[in-house]
Design a protein around this motif. Structure first.
Motif, PDB file in Angstrom:
ATOM      1  N   MET A 199       0.805  -1.221   0.000  1.00 29.65           N
ATOM      2  CA  MET A 199       0.000   0.000   0.000  1.00 29.65           C
ATOM      3  C   MET A 199       0.838   1.269   0.000  1.00 29.65           C
ATOM      4  O   MET A 199       0.309   2.352  -0.289  1.00 29.65           O
ATOM      5  CB  MET A 199      -0.933  -0.008   1.207  1.00 29.65           C
ATOM      6  N   TYR A 217      -0.434   5.038   4.894  1.00 28.46           N
ATOM      7  CA  TYR A 217      -1.569   5.139   3.991  1.00 28.46           C
ATOM      8  C   TYR A 217      -2.862   5.168   4.789  1.00 28.46           C
ATOM      9  O   TYR A 217      -2.916   4.720   5.944  1.00 28.46           O
ATOM     10  CB  TYR A 217      -1.594   3.983   2.986  1.00 28.46           C
ATOM     11  N   TYR A 219      -6.537   3.779   4.363  1.00 31.46           N
ATOM     12  CA  TYR A 219      -7.357   2.875   3.566  1.00 31.46           C
ATOM     13  C   TYR A 219      -8.670   3.525   3.157  1.00 31.46           C
ATOM     14  O   TYR A 219      -9.198   3.272   2.066  1.00 31.46           O
ATOM     15  CB  TYR A 219      -7.631   1.595   4.363  1.00 31.46           C
ATOM     16  N   LYS A 221      -9.033   6.693   2.553  1.00 29.21           N
ATOM     17  CA  LYS A 221      -8.681   7.820   1.677  1.00 29.21           C
ATOM     18  C   LYS A 221      -9.344   9.132   2.104  1.00 29.21           C
ATOM     19  O   LYS A 221      -9.538  10.035   1.300  1.00 29.21           O
ATOM     20  CB  LYS A 221      -9.024   7.507   0.219  1.00 29.21           C
ATOM     21  N   ASP A 229      -4.900   6.826  -5.440  1.00 34.97           N
ATOM     22  CA  ASP A 229      -4.747   5.436  -5.886  1.00 34.97           C
ATOM     23  C   ASP A 229      -4.837   4.443  -4.736  1.00 34.97           C
ATOM     24  O   ASP A 229      -5.689   3.552  -4.724  1.00 34.97           O
ATOM     25  CB  ASP A 229      -3.450   5.255  -6.684  1.00 34.97           C
ATOM     26  N   ARG A 230      -3.978   4.600  -3.737  1.00 28.26           N
ATOM     27  CA  ARG A 230      -3.977   3.671  -2.602  1.00 28.26           C
ATOM     28  C   ARG A 230      -4.143   4.368  -1.254  1.00 28.26           C
ATOM     29  O   ARG A 230      -4.151   3.709  -0.215  1.00 28.26           O
ATOM     30  CB  ARG A 230      -2.668   2.872  -2.581  1.00 28.26           C
ATOM     31  N   HIS A 232      -1.947   6.531  -0.003  1.00 30.02           N
ATOM     32  CA  HIS A 232      -0.657   6.705   0.656  1.00 30.02           C
ATOM     33  C   HIS A 232      -0.337   8.182   0.886  1.00 30.02           C
ATOM     34  O   HIS A 232      -0.894   9.077   0.228  1.00 30.02           O
ATOM     35  CB  HIS A 232       0.462   6.044  -0.148  1.00 30.02           C
TER      36      HIS A 232
END
Length: 390
Positions: A199, A217, A219, A221, A229-230, A232
């Motif tokens: 991640m 990151y 999760y 967002k 995207d991930r 991060h």
């Protein structure tokens, strides 16, 4: 040539042990740093006011003192560990020091390896009881849908590189000591480590690519810094990556064959040459913000650099990383020589000080460059005082 004795570095009251290298002096920096920290009463389970405190920096110092004790046989180191841990664990095994399971923070669990070690040494049930308390936290600790522990309850859905070091070294040692046939537990530990890399690793083509890992990151967002995207964070912070690489080499000492160990080996084998290549060419050490080398406000940071030296040398020494041309050891030795020449501070009272350690590094705010960078070179610190890093 003589082996480089285990090197104990502070700056965040952390203790990092470098196992191989070259050293010209008779007295090791490890002994000097350890004696200095003990003279100041650091890492002893107490805060500045003398009150009991469970703190990851203390657990890290105790880990280093244990390794130094095992190398030298100096009973003073063991006695200091026992005294410090006894300041936070009552006779019935209750964990004090303002620890609260319901906070669901991974940071306090860094003291867990001390409890496990003391149980192995003494067979005193109180240390097992204390370790059980931390294990119970992991059993109910909040996770992402991928199974990643949240770094803290106050940072929902966020996995940080720091947390792998704080939680999973203890987790692995506990499983080895008391649940060695628990296949699902070993799988969970490996998943924590591998998912963190998945991640947070940089992908080719991004700006300032060096193939290393972002600090963390989200999760969900939802964090202001989360990439689309991930999820991060935007920068590679040297100390966060240092925590993670130390976790890799320490957990590899514990993981049995067939437990997913090859996944962890693959990660350190991928990261080690990239960390080597990210070092500053002239000095051999690493920038605080590794994605912004040379930018105004950035600087060569000492705690993360020490963590890299530890991780790289141990990885080669234990055979976790092949160093066919010797370039990894040369890079780590060059960094070590710079650190001892530039960041070790001889204090007037004969103790060792340490400088150029970042004051704060957190994803609690914007997580961008300005969080880490400073307008000028960090102030020299005359001791290995505890410094907030969360």
């Amino acid at each position: 040539m003589p082996r480089l004795s285990s090197l104990l570095f502070g700056g965040i009251a952390c203790a990092l042990l470098v196992a191989e290298g070259v050293m010209a002096q008779t007295r090791s920096y490890a002994a000097w740093a350890a004696e200095s920290a003990m003279r100041r009463g650091q890492g002893k389970g107490l805060d500045a006011s003398g009150n009991s405190l469970v703190n990851y920096e203390h657990g890290e110092l105790q880990w280093a003192l244990r390794l130094l004790y095992e190398r030298t046989g100096n009973q003073t180191y063991y006695d200091y560990i026992l005294s410090g841990a006894s300041n936070v664990v009552a006779d019935d095994g209750t964990v004090g020091g303002r620890y609260s399971l319901s906070d669901y923070s991974l940071d306090p669990l860094r003291t867990g390896p001390t409890f496990l070690y003391l149980y192995q040494q003494t067979k005193d049930q109180k240390w097992k009881t204390a370790a059980d308390t931390f294990k119970k936290q992991l059993e109910t600790h909040p996770r992402t849908a991928q199974g990643q522990f949240w770094h803290k309850k106050i940072y929902p859905y966020q996995g940080w590189l720091d947390g792998v070091y704080m939680g999973d070294v203890f987790y692995a040692q506990y499983v080895k000591d008391f649940q060695s046939t628990n296949v699902s537990a070993w799988g969970d530990i490996v998943n924590q480590i591998a998912n963190m890399a998945l991640m947070s690793i940089q992908v080719p083509g991004v700006q300032n690519y060096n193939g290393l890992l972002y600090h963390g990151y989200d999760y969900s967002k939802k964090a202001v810094w989360a990439a689309p995207d991930r999820g991060h964070s935007p920068e590679v912070w040297n100390r966060a990556l240092g925590w993670y690489t130390m976790a890799l080499v320490d957990v590899l000492d514990i993981l049995p064959d067939g437990s997913g160990r090859l996944q962890v080996l693959n990660i350190i084998q991928t990261l080690a040459p990239r960390i080597r290549d990210a070092a500053d060419k002239a000095t051999g050490v690493w920038w605080l913000v590794m994605t912004q080398p040379g930018r105004e406000g950035n600087y060569f940071e000492s705690s993360g650099s020490a963590m890299f030296v530890y991780s790289l040398l141990k990885a080669v020494r234990k055979g976790y990383v092949a160093d066919y041309d010797g370039s990894i050891v040369r890079a780590a030795t060059k960094a070590y020589n710079y650190m001892t020449a530039n960041w070790v501070i001889p204090n007037p009272d004969g103790t060792m000080g340490w400088t150029n350690t970042v004051m704060v590094g957190s994803l609690s705010g914007t997580g961008d460059y300005q969080v880490f960078a400073q307008p000028s070179t960090p102030t020299k610190r005359a001791n290995l005082a505890a410094i907030t890093s969360k």
